[in-house]
Design an enzyme around this catalytic site. Structure first.
Site, short mmCIF file in Angstrom:
data_model
loop_
_atom_site.label_atom_id
_atom_site.label_comp_id
_atom_site.label_asym_id
_atom_site.label_seq_id
_atom_site.Cartn_x
_atom_site.Cartn_y
_atom_site.Cartn_z
N LYS A 105 9.57 -3.19 -32.86
CA LYS A 105 10.49 -2.59 -31.88
C LYS A 105 11.92 -2.97 -32.25
O LYS A 105 12.18 -4.10 -32.67
CB LYS A 105 10.13 -3.10 -30.48
CG LYS A 105 10.90 -2.42 -29.35
CD LYS A 105 10.44 -2.93 -27.98
CE LYS A 105 11.17 -2.24 -26.85
NZ LYS A 105 10.74 -2.72 -25.51
N SER A 125 9.55 0.77 -22.09
CA SER A 125 10.50 1.07 -23.13
C SER A 125 9.93 0.96 -24.54
O SER A 125 10.54 1.46 -25.48
CB SER A 125 11.70 0.13 -22.99
OG SER A 125 11.31 -1.21 -23.22
N SER A 142 6.99 -2.81 -20.08
CA SER A 142 7.33 -2.03 -21.28
C SER A 142 6.35 -2.08 -22.43
O SER A 142 6.49 -1.31 -23.37
CB SER A 142 8.71 -2.44 -21.78
OG SER A 142 9.68 -1.70 -21.09
N1 GLN Z 1 10.83 0.31 -17.08
C1 GLN Z 1 11.29 -0.97 -16.66
C2 GLN Z 1 12.81 -0.99 -16.69
O1 GLN Z 1 13.36 0.01 -16.93
C3 GLN Z 1 10.72 -2.03 -17.53
C4 GLN Z 1 11.40 -2.13 -18.84
C5 GLN Z 1 10.86 -3.22 -19.70
O2 GLN Z 1 9.80 -3.80 -19.45
N2 GLN Z 1 11.63 -3.54 -20.71
O3 GLN Z 1 13.43 -1.98 -16.48
#
Ligand code: GLN
Length: 455
Positions: free
Chosen positions: A60, A135, A159
């Site tokens: 990532k 994400s 995420s």
């Molecule tokens: N979707 C969640 C956010 O937007 C979690 C994101 C994540 O775990 N990095 O914060």
């Protein structure tokens, strides 16, 4: 079969499908082929070989890689070449994996669909009209599309698990402290964890093995023993006590999702596990607390992107203040700005007690909910997400609907416990569904054991 063959296979597949899936932001082909050749020279000799010898992996793009562009999918880091490796990247090298490239994500890991990437959307390999989740959507899509067998994601509020669920792969968020965060570009430091995304549970256990352990470079990494996760995959769940929170199967959870979890519970029952309904009474406050705390931490963490130290610098500024303002205005996307503003507001004097401090108290209550349940049960089981993958564009104009997607994963980050998503069937329109298994602090072994027995 040689390591070069595996690397070939990976780049060939990327060539075939990545113009549709668009999981990768940067490929590292030359170096990967060279490393493969070096590893090939070890085959047939008694030179020591790493735990994941020759395995291709995607990383990532918020995990820093020395001399390999690391963007966090943000314009502000578009041409940023780190001068060091994240600890996990060094650990991967030690395990003899091959880094194929860097993977798309929501900008600075803020999002649930990959639509917040500053560069490109990633598409769900099961249905290109659907999002891959976020994400770490690129990391899950790359594994689901067969581009790489292993990838790393990061999970602050879901995420890793949510995209794993949307893409039909296995994704684990380790216990907070299990994996070093050194070199993970911080979003919300008290919640972030790096974790493995793979096609099955065994691979996942191997990858976690390779990246776990105390790191002197990360003061929040934990000095606890790293067990042999692969050895935990015994297939035996006889007598195991499963808690199913009623909040995880109630209102807002899609009927097909609910049914798939009940079916999975039947499978686990047939293997000798028992389950009971429980309550995590404060989980209804988790979303609000999470967005407050994570945005507050993000507003502080992202202050370092000022146009002076890293990456993008706005070219047309007269004064230093203008330089900061223009760089940040031009470099950050809308969602990142929204979070910085929300976080700055919540931390400002006069509001701190009403918002930040209160959210911290809620976090403590949520943690206690989990402790109470884990006093009597071995794992908690429920869906990973309330719905299967949604359509691209469907939630983009409404941040709140987008945020609600993480309602079942976020409490796990607030409590700091480990959680996995494993595939558990398909919706009527052919989209993968995910089963979430949550464990006690540092008890990834039991989480893996249950996931493996079920899988
Ligand atoms: N979707 C969640 C956010 O937007 C979690 C994101 C994540 O775990 N990095 O914060």
């Amino acid at each position: 079969i040689t390591v070069s063959d595996l690397v070939d296979e990976s780049y060939k597949r990327i060539q075939e499908v990545d113009d549709k899936v668009q999981a990768f932001l940067t490929l590292d082909e030359e170096r990967a082929r060279e490393t493969a050749k070096n590893l090939d020279a070890k085959i047939g000799t008694d030179e020591s070989k790493g735990l994941l010898f020759g395995m291709p992996i995607g990383v990532k793009d918020n995990i820093v890689t020395k001399d390999l562009r690391t963007t966090c999918a943000s314009k502000i880091l578009e041409n940023f070449n780190p001068i060091y490796n994240a600890t996990v990247v060094d650990q991967l090298h030690k395990a003899d994996t091959i880094t194929i490239g860097k993977i798309n994500m929501d900008e600075f890991a803020m999002g649930s669909s990959n639509e917040n990437s500053g560069f490109q959307k990633t598409y769900n390999p099961w249905n290109l009209e659907k999002v891959p989740g976020g994400s770490s959507g690129g990391s899950a899509a790359a594994v689901a599309a067969g581009e790489v067998p292993f990838s790393l994601g990061s999970d602050t509020g879901g995420s890793i698990r949510q995209p794993a669920s949307f893409c039909g792969v296995v994704g684990l968020k380790p216990t907070y402290g299990r994996v070093s965060r050194f070199g993970l570009v911080a979003f919300a430091s008290s919640l972030d964890q790096i974790g493995p995304i793979t096609r099955n549970v065994e691979d996942n256990a191997y990858l976690l093995q390779a990246i776990s352990g105390l790191d002197p470079m990360d003061s929040t990494s934990a000095n606890v023993e790293v067990p042999n996760f692969v050895q935990a995959l015994t297939g035996d769940v006889k007598g195991l006590k499963i808690a199913v929170p009623k909040e995880y199967l109630g209102e807002g959870v899609n009927e097909e999702v609910r049914q798939s979890v009940l079916d999975a519970l039947k499978v686990l029952e047939s293997l000798g596990a028992v389950w009971e309904e429980v309550s995590l009474p404060h989980s209804k406050y988790a979303l609000a607390a999470y967005y407050l705390l994570s945005s507050s931490e993000a507003s502080a963490n992202l202050a370092r992107f000022d146009g002076v130290r890293y990456g993008y610098r706005s070219p047309n500024s007269e004064t230093l203040m203008d330089l900061y303002k223009n760089t940040r205005a031009e470099g950050f996307g809308d969602e990142v700005k929204r979070r910085i503003m929300l976080g700055t507001f919540a931390l400002s004097s006069g509001y701190y007690d009403a918002y930040y401090k209160k959210a911290q108290r809620v976090r403590t209550l949520i943690k206690k909910d989990f402790e109470d349940v884990f006093a009597k049960y071995d794992v908690i089981v429920g869906p990973t997400t309330p719905t299967p993958a949604f359509t691209i564009g469907e939630n983009i104009s409404d941040p709140l609907t987008m945020y609600i997607n993480d309602i079942l994963t976020i409490p796990v980050n607030l409590a700091g416990v480990p959680g996995i998503s494993v595939p558990c069937g398909f919706s009527n329109n052919g989209l993968p569904l995910g089963l979430q298994i949550i464990g006690k602090h540092f008890d990834e072994s039991t989480v893996y054991r249950v996931a493996h027995a079920y899988e």
